[in-house]
Write an enzyme that holds these catalytic residues in place. Structure first.
Site, short mmCIF file in Angstrom:
data_model
loop_
_atom_site.label_atom_id
_atom_site.label_comp_id
_atom_site.label_asym_id
_atom_site.label_seq_id
_atom_site.Cartn_x
_atom_site.Cartn_y
_atom_site.Cartn_z
N ALA A 57 -4.59 7.37 -4.34
CA ALA A 57 -3.23 6.91 -4.62
C ALA A 57 -3.33 5.41 -4.95
O ALA A 57 -3.23 4.56 -4.07
CB ALA A 57 -2.33 7.16 -3.42
N SER A 88 0.83 -1.20 0.00
CA SER A 88 0.00 0.00 0.00
C SER A 88 0.87 1.25 0.00
O SER A 88 2.06 1.18 -0.35
CB SER A 88 -0.94 -0.03 1.22
N ASN A 89 0.33 2.39 0.37
CA ASN A 89 1.10 3.64 0.43
C ASN A 89 0.56 4.50 1.57
O ASN A 89 -0.35 4.08 2.29
CB ASN A 89 1.03 4.36 -0.92
N HIS A 90 1.08 5.71 1.70
CA HIS A 90 0.78 6.54 2.87
C HIS A 90 -0.46 7.42 2.71
O HIS A 90 -0.69 8.30 3.55
CB HIS A 90 1.98 7.43 3.19
#
Ligand code: PMT
Length: 216
Positions: free
Chosen positions: A94, A28-30
């Protein structure tokens, strides 16, 4: 008799995607969803909002219709299945660029040896929207860049056939991912360019919608 004002329909995406590695792990990402939810809240004052969101810890604006998704493929299905009825589409999520070729059925066991994982490209939702969009629709993408902001954002604007791209520098403290504030440069077709200094995401959201609305 006065002409009836058309109700604007917004489709806004927000948050990260999670790409399963096995039943307990993911890539995943932030993204916190703050920027996308701020856009949804601002758009709710202007028309009907469909918010398609990855997993975040935020409450959606009460008047928005919320569809929650987890992976990039779920987001692709949700967005591509519904964007036709939208006037302004803002792809702020995102979304993963790559996802594991397959998710293991059972939890991957630790062996002490290196593990090699094959990643394949995720569906580029925005690219697909750019191919399918019709004349009356305004299509907006975001660009999260750690360097060459202008060059990379303009390349995405053209390649994905967008009306606008909101380029935000990421990797700086106090803006971009997870922060309550953001800064951005908006690029549009035909040379449009406008810079927004760092400000609360709610304020930036209102300013961005003003630009997109002028085009609708
Ligand atoms: O959520 P916050 O914590 O508030 O942070 C906000 C943000 C930094 C996530 C947001 O402002 C932002 O920049 N969103 C886009 C992040 C991103 O994926 O950028 P990108 O440059 O990698 O992608 C370009 C565009 O293509 C984006 O509109 C993205 O949604 C879209 N994309 C990317 C991959 C993919 N598989 N499908 C897509 O549609």
């Amino acid at each position: 008799m006065a002409a009836k004002r058309r109700i604007l329909r917004f489709l806004i995406t927000a948050g990260p995607t999670r790409e399963a590695i096995d039943p307990v792990r993911y890539l995943s990402n932030h993204s916190s969803g703050k920027m996308g939810y701020a856009l949804a809240a601002a758009a709710a004052h202007l028309g009907k909002v469909l918010l398609i969101s990855g997993p975040v810890a935020l409450a959606a604006p009460r008047s928005a219709r919320l569809i929650q998704v987890e992976s990039s493929e779920e987001m692709a299905r949700a967005v591509l299945g519904r964007f036709r009825k939208s006037d302004i589409i803002v792809q702020c999520a995102a979304v993963a660029d790559y996802r594991p070729a397959r998710a293991a059925k059972h939890k991957i066991k630790k062996t002490g040896r290196a593990v090699v994982m094959k990643l394949i490209p995720a569906t580029d939702i925005l690219l697909e929207l750019g191919r399918r969009k019709t004349a009356g629709q305004v299509l907006v993408g975001f660009a999260a860049e750690t360097r060459n902001l202008r060059k990379n954002a303009l390349a995405k604007l053209r390649r994905k056939n967008l009306d606008f791209i909101v380029a935000n520098p990421v990797g700086k403290k106090g803006a971009g991912f997870e922060s309550d504030r953001n800064e951005a440069v908006v690029f549009g077709r035909n040379g449009f360019e406008k810079k927004f200094p760092r400000m609360p995401k709610a304020k930036l959201a209102r300013k961005l919608l003003g630009i997109f609305l002028a085009k609708s």
